[in-house]
Design a protein around this motif. Structure first.
Motif, PDB file in Angstrom:
ATOM      1  N   ALA A 110       0.826  -1.202   0.000  1.00 20.61           N
ATOM      2  CA  ALA A 110       0.000   0.000   0.000  1.00 20.61           C
ATOM      3  C   ALA A 110       0.860   1.251   0.000  1.00 20.61           C
ATOM      4  O   ALA A 110       0.573   2.231  -0.710  1.00 20.61           O
ATOM      5  CB  ALA A 110      -0.925  -0.016   1.218  1.00 20.61           C
ATOM      6  N   TYR A 131       1.161   4.266  -2.887  1.00 20.62           N
ATOM      7  CA  TYR A 131       1.022   5.692  -2.564  1.00 20.62           C
ATOM      8  C   TYR A 131       2.260   6.464  -2.986  1.00 20.62           C
ATOM      9  O   TYR A 131       2.177   7.540  -3.600  1.00 20.62           O
ATOM     10  CB  TYR A 131       0.764   5.861  -1.070  1.00 20.62           C
ATOM     11  CG  TYR A 131       1.251   7.176  -0.504  1.00 20.62           C
ATOM     12  CD1 TYR A 131       0.601   8.365  -0.808  1.00 20.62           C
ATOM     13  CD2 TYR A 131       2.374   7.226   0.325  1.00 20.62           C
ATOM     14  CE1 TYR A 131       1.058   9.579  -0.301  1.00 20.62           C
ATOM     15  CE2 TYR A 131       2.831   8.416   0.843  1.00 20.62           C
ATOM     16  CZ  TYR A 131       2.178   9.595   0.526  1.00 20.62           C
ATOM     17  OH  TYR A 131       2.640  10.787   1.029  1.00 20.62           O
ATOM     18  N   SER A 177      -6.713   1.518  11.323  1.00 24.61           N
ATOM     19  CA  SER A 177      -6.387   1.838   9.930  1.00 24.61           C
ATOM     20  C   SER A 177      -7.301   1.104   8.952  1.00 24.61           C
ATOM     21  O   SER A 177      -7.705   1.669   7.922  1.00 24.61           O
ATOM     22  CB  SER A 177      -4.928   1.498   9.636  1.00 24.61           C
ATOM     23  OG  SER A 177      -4.677   0.120   9.819  1.00 24.61           O
ATOM     24  N   THR A 178      -7.665  -0.137   9.252  1.00 24.87           N
ATOM     25  CA  THR A 178      -8.499  -0.904   8.334  1.00 24.87           C
ATOM     26  C   THR A 178      -9.927  -0.382   8.294  1.00 24.87           C
ATOM     27  O   THR A 178     -10.510  -0.197   7.209  1.00 24.87           O
ATOM     28  CB  THR A 178      -8.498  -2.392   8.731  1.00 24.87           C
ATOM     29  OG1 THR A 178      -7.157  -2.880   8.719  1.00 24.87           O
ATOM     30  CG2 THR A 178      -9.338  -3.205   7.752  1.00 24.87           C
ATOM     31  N   SER A 191      -9.894   2.994   6.533  1.00 25.42           N
ATOM     32  CA  SER A 191      -9.677   2.850   5.092  1.00 25.42           C
ATOM     33  C   SER A 191     -10.945   2.405   4.379  1.00 25.42           C
ATOM     34  O   SER A 191     -11.272   2.901   3.291  1.00 25.42           O
ATOM     35  CB  SER A 191      -8.550   1.847   4.823  1.00 25.42           C
ATOM     36  OG  SER A 191      -7.317   2.331   5.276  1.00 25.42           O
ATOM     37  N   PHE A 230     -12.766   4.703   1.695  1.00 28.65           N
ATOM     38  CA  PHE A 230     -12.902   4.176   0.342  1.00 28.65           C
ATOM     39  C   PHE A 230     -14.334   4.355  -0.161  1.00 28.65           C
ATOM     40  O   PHE A 230     -14.556   4.770  -1.313  1.00 28.65           O
ATOM     41  CB  PHE A 230     -12.506   2.701   0.329  1.00 28.65           C
ATOM     42  CG  PHE A 230     -12.728   2.022  -0.997  1.00 28.65           C
ATOM     43  CD1 PHE A 230     -11.973   2.339  -2.105  1.00 28.65           C
ATOM     44  CD2 PHE A 230     -13.725   1.058  -1.131  1.00 28.65           C
ATOM     45  CE1 PHE A 230     -12.177   1.715  -3.328  1.00 28.65           C
ATOM     46  CE2 PHE A 230     -13.943   0.432  -2.339  1.00 28.65           C
ATOM     47  CZ  PHE A 230     -13.172   0.759  -3.442  1.00 28.65           C
ATOM     48  N   TYR A 259      -7.213  11.646   6.322  1.00 28.12           N
ATOM     49  CA  TYR A 259      -7.223  10.181   6.251  1.00 28.12           C
ATOM     50  C   TYR A 259      -5.802   9.629   6.211  1.00 28.12           C
ATOM     51  O   TYR A 259      -5.460   8.688   6.951  1.00 28.12           O
ATOM     52  CB  TYR A 259      -7.989   9.719   5.008  1.00 28.12           C
ATOM     53  CG  TYR A 259      -7.647   8.306   4.598  1.00 28.12           C
ATOM     54  CD1 TYR A 259      -8.127   7.219   5.326  1.00 28.12           C
ATOM     55  CD2 TYR A 259      -6.795   8.066   3.518  1.00 28.12           C
ATOM     56  CE1 TYR A 259      -7.782   5.921   4.969  1.00 28.12           C
ATOM     57  CE2 TYR A 259      -6.449   6.769   3.159  1.00 28.12           C
ATOM     58  CZ  TYR A 259      -6.937   5.703   3.892  1.00 28.12           C
ATOM     59  OH  TYR A 259      -6.592   4.430   3.559  1.00 28.12           O
ATOM     60  N   THR A 267      -3.877   7.084   8.884  1.00 28.47           N
ATOM     61  CA  THR A 267      -3.502   5.766   8.375  1.00 28.47           C
ATOM     62  C   THR A 267      -1.990   5.552   8.428  1.00 28.47           C
ATOM     63  O   THR A 267      -1.506   4.491   8.865  1.00 28.47           O
ATOM     64  CB  THR A 267      -3.998   5.592   6.932  1.00 28.47           C
ATOM     65  OG1 THR A 267      -5.425   5.733   6.909  1.00 28.47           O
ATOM     66  CG2 THR A 267      -3.622   4.227   6.381  1.00 28.47           C
ATOM     67  N   ILE A 283      -6.319   4.467  -2.511  1.00 27.51           N
ATOM     68  CA  ILE A 283      -7.160   4.148  -1.348  1.00 27.51           C
ATOM     69  C   ILE A 283      -7.594   2.687  -1.390  1.00 27.51           C
ATOM     70  O   ILE A 283      -7.698   2.026  -0.352  1.00 27.51           O
ATOM     71  CB  ILE A 283      -8.394   5.078  -1.285  1.00 27.51           C
ATOM     72  CG1 ILE A 283      -7.953   6.547  -1.317  1.00 27.51           C
ATOM     73  CG2 ILE A 283      -9.206   4.795  -0.028  1.00 27.51           C
ATOM     74  CD1 ILE A 283      -6.965   6.915  -0.220  1.00 27.51           C
ATOM     75  N   PHE A 323      -4.739   0.684   0.160  1.00 27.37           N
ATOM     76  CA  PHE A 323      -4.729   0.722   1.620  1.00 27.37           C
ATOM     77  C   PHE A 323      -5.856  -0.145   2.200  1.00 27.37           C
ATOM     78  O   PHE A 323      -5.653  -0.835   3.210  1.00 27.37           O
ATOM     79  CB  PHE A 323      -4.882   2.160   2.117  1.00 27.37           C
ATOM     80  CG  PHE A 323      -3.608   2.953   2.087  1.00 27.37           C
ATOM     81  CD1 PHE A 323      -2.596   2.694   2.992  1.00 27.37           C
ATOM     82  CD2 PHE A 323      -3.413   3.954   1.151  1.00 27.37           C
ATOM     83  CE1 PHE A 323      -1.409   3.418   2.975  1.00 27.37           C
ATOM     84  CE2 PHE A 323      -2.233   4.685   1.114  1.00 27.37           C
ATOM     85  CZ  PHE A 323      -1.232   4.423   2.031  1.00 27.37           C
ATOM     86  N   THR A 324      -7.018  -0.100   1.572  1.00 27.67           N
ATOM     87  CA  THR A 324      -8.163  -0.850   2.094  1.00 27.67           C
ATOM     88  C   THR A 324      -7.945  -2.357   1.976  1.00 27.67           C
ATOM     89  O   THR A 324      -8.133  -3.110   2.942  1.00 27.67           O
ATOM     90  CB  THR A 324      -9.442  -0.455   1.335  1.00 27.67           C
ATOM     91  OG1 THR A 324      -9.635   0.966   1.433  1.00 27.67           O
ATOM     92  CG2 THR A 324     -10.656  -1.158   1.920  1.00 27.67           C
ATOM     93  N   GLY A 330      -5.190  -3.591   4.253  1.00 24.94           N
ATOM     94  CA  GLY A 330      -5.645  -3.604   5.646  1.00 24.94           C
ATOM     95  C   GLY A 330      -6.490  -4.823   5.969  1.00 24.94           C
ATOM     96  O   GLY A 330      -6.305  -5.461   7.015  1.00 24.94           O
TER      97      GLY A 330
END
Length: 415
Positions: A236, A240, A296-297, A300, A304, A322, A326, A383, A386-387, A390
């Motif tokens: 992730a 980014y 964080s999860t 995210s 999202f 955000y 995160t 995003i 990250f989701t 997570g």
């Protein structure tokens, strides 16, 4: 509790200098990546990149070199000692820097970046083994957190340094500056750091031993599970990192303010690492990691859904809020997951760190490249990265913690 073997011969330089040197060697990775970010578009145009997203490969190929290099230095450092492995890595890093400095097309640039990554794998891998030579458990997590605290301030200022160089010189001057930093670090290492692996603890080089060590690492639920988690976090983050310049400079049209916004987010990770160094002895590695992954999860997933509702173009302040939370959670998890993955591997610290680093990077690089190259003028790909990472981290860490034979690391007593 430190074993007598680990206590018998600590490094002879001061604790602060030890942490500073480890952080500087670690920081060369961040400096080699983040100082490039403001120049990616310019480099891509001059070297003939066919598509705008192709410039991201200048970042990704360094990570690819890291992935392959870490399999070399760990076993080598267990056999020859930590410092000779670092010397080899610095030689490759400097050679790759020269190739990048004089590159005339994108292929030569990518070859140089791969070589730089191959060299930087040495400090990235061997530093963990050096720290593990001296510390274990929460003490190791504390040292690694302080190292990461200093390390993360480099990405906070590196894009600004790169932007400043671009204002007065050609982008090639950035590579010249990296070569100078590499030489300074090499001299400091050679003249100040004693060898941390004594002769009696070195292991003769053997392919069978390496094969057995890899099997041990990969079959140990704690080590392999936390290594996979590290790879997912890095996936992730690489996605980014590869997209950051396009998101901030192009999508949000921040121009030369991009380094400032990037620095704010980098400082969130640094602040998390510093806080972790203070909190880990009180609350334990697992507890801090567990709460960080949950926060964080969930955040995210919610963000999202919000990003989808606004067509992938949320207001800048919401994106920054955000990302700050995160990345703070990721900063808490990173040092702890490293320490917990290394906890069962003290007797094979070098090859253990190598397998950990190589595997986590081999997970992160293709996933990070996929996220970065999916950039479509919105933040949806980043995003999404990250989701999804997570959610997968939650699943993997549940698998680790559900093991009946697992040793509860939080029960380690504080010194």
């Amino acid at each position: 509790m430190l074993t007598p073997e680990l206590q018998q011969k600590p490094v002879t330089i001061g604790f602060r200098e030890f942490v500073a040197l480890m952080a500087l060697m670690q920081s060369l990775v961040a400096l080699s990546i983040d100082a490039m970010l403001p120049a990616l578009t310019e480099i891509g145009k001059e070297l003939g990149a066919s598509q705008a997203n192709d410039s991201q490969l200048i970042v990704s190929f360094l990570f690819l070199g890291l992935a392959f290099g870490q399999g070399i230095y760990g076993p080598l450092s267990d056999t020859t000692g930590r410092k000779p492995s670092l010397y080899l890595g610095f030689a490759l890093f400097l050679a790759g820097g020269l190739l990048c400095l004089f590159s005339t097309d994108l292929k030569v640039m990518l070859a140089g970046r791969f070589l730089q990554g191959l060299g930087l794998a040495a400090p990235r891998c061997v530093i963990v083994a050096i720290v593990r030579d001296q510390y274990e458990g929460p003490q190791m997590a504390r040292v690694m957190s302080f190292v990461m605290t200093i390390f993360i301030f480099v990405p906070a200022i590196a894009p600004t340094l790169g932007q400043g160089i671009l204002m007065v010189a050609h982008w090639r001057a950035i590579f010249a500056a990296l070569l100078a930093c590499g030489l300074i670090t090499l001299v400091w290492l050679a003249t100040r750091l004693p060898e941390t692996l004594p002769l009696e603890r070195r292991i003769p080089f053997s392919l069978t031993r390496i094969k057995n060590a890899i099997r041990e690492v990969c079959s140990h639920r704690v080590s392999i599970g936390y290594t996979i988690s590290l790879g997912l976090i890095s996936s992730a983050f690489l996605g980014y990192l590869s997209s950051a310049q396009q998101i901030f400079q192009k999508q949000y049209q921040l121009g030369t303010l991009f380094p400032l916004y990037f620095a704010v987010l980098a400082l969130c990770i640094g602040g998390a690492s510093f806080a972790n160094g203070r909190l880990v002895m009180r609350f334990g590695m697992q507890s801090l990691s567990r709460w960080s992954k949950r926060i964080s999860t969930v955040l995210s997933l919610l963000f999202f859904l919000y990003v989808l509702s606004v067509g992938g173009l949320p207001p800048l302040w919401t994106l920054m809020a955000y990302m700050m939370v995160t990345l703070f959670c990721f900063g808490i998890m990173y040092g702890n997951l490293n320490a917990m993955a290394m906890e069962p591997l003290g007797h094979i610290a070098g090859v253990g760190a190598a397998v950990m680093g190589a595997l986590s990077t081999l997970i992160s690089v293709p996933c990070g490249i996929l996220i970065g190259l999916s950039y479509n003028g919105t933040v949806i790909p980043v995003i999404s990265g990250f989701t999804i990472s997570g959610i997968l981290i939650v699943i993997v860490m549940h698998w680790i913690e559900s093991a009946p034979e697992k040793r509860i690391m939080d029960s380690d007593s504080s010194e």
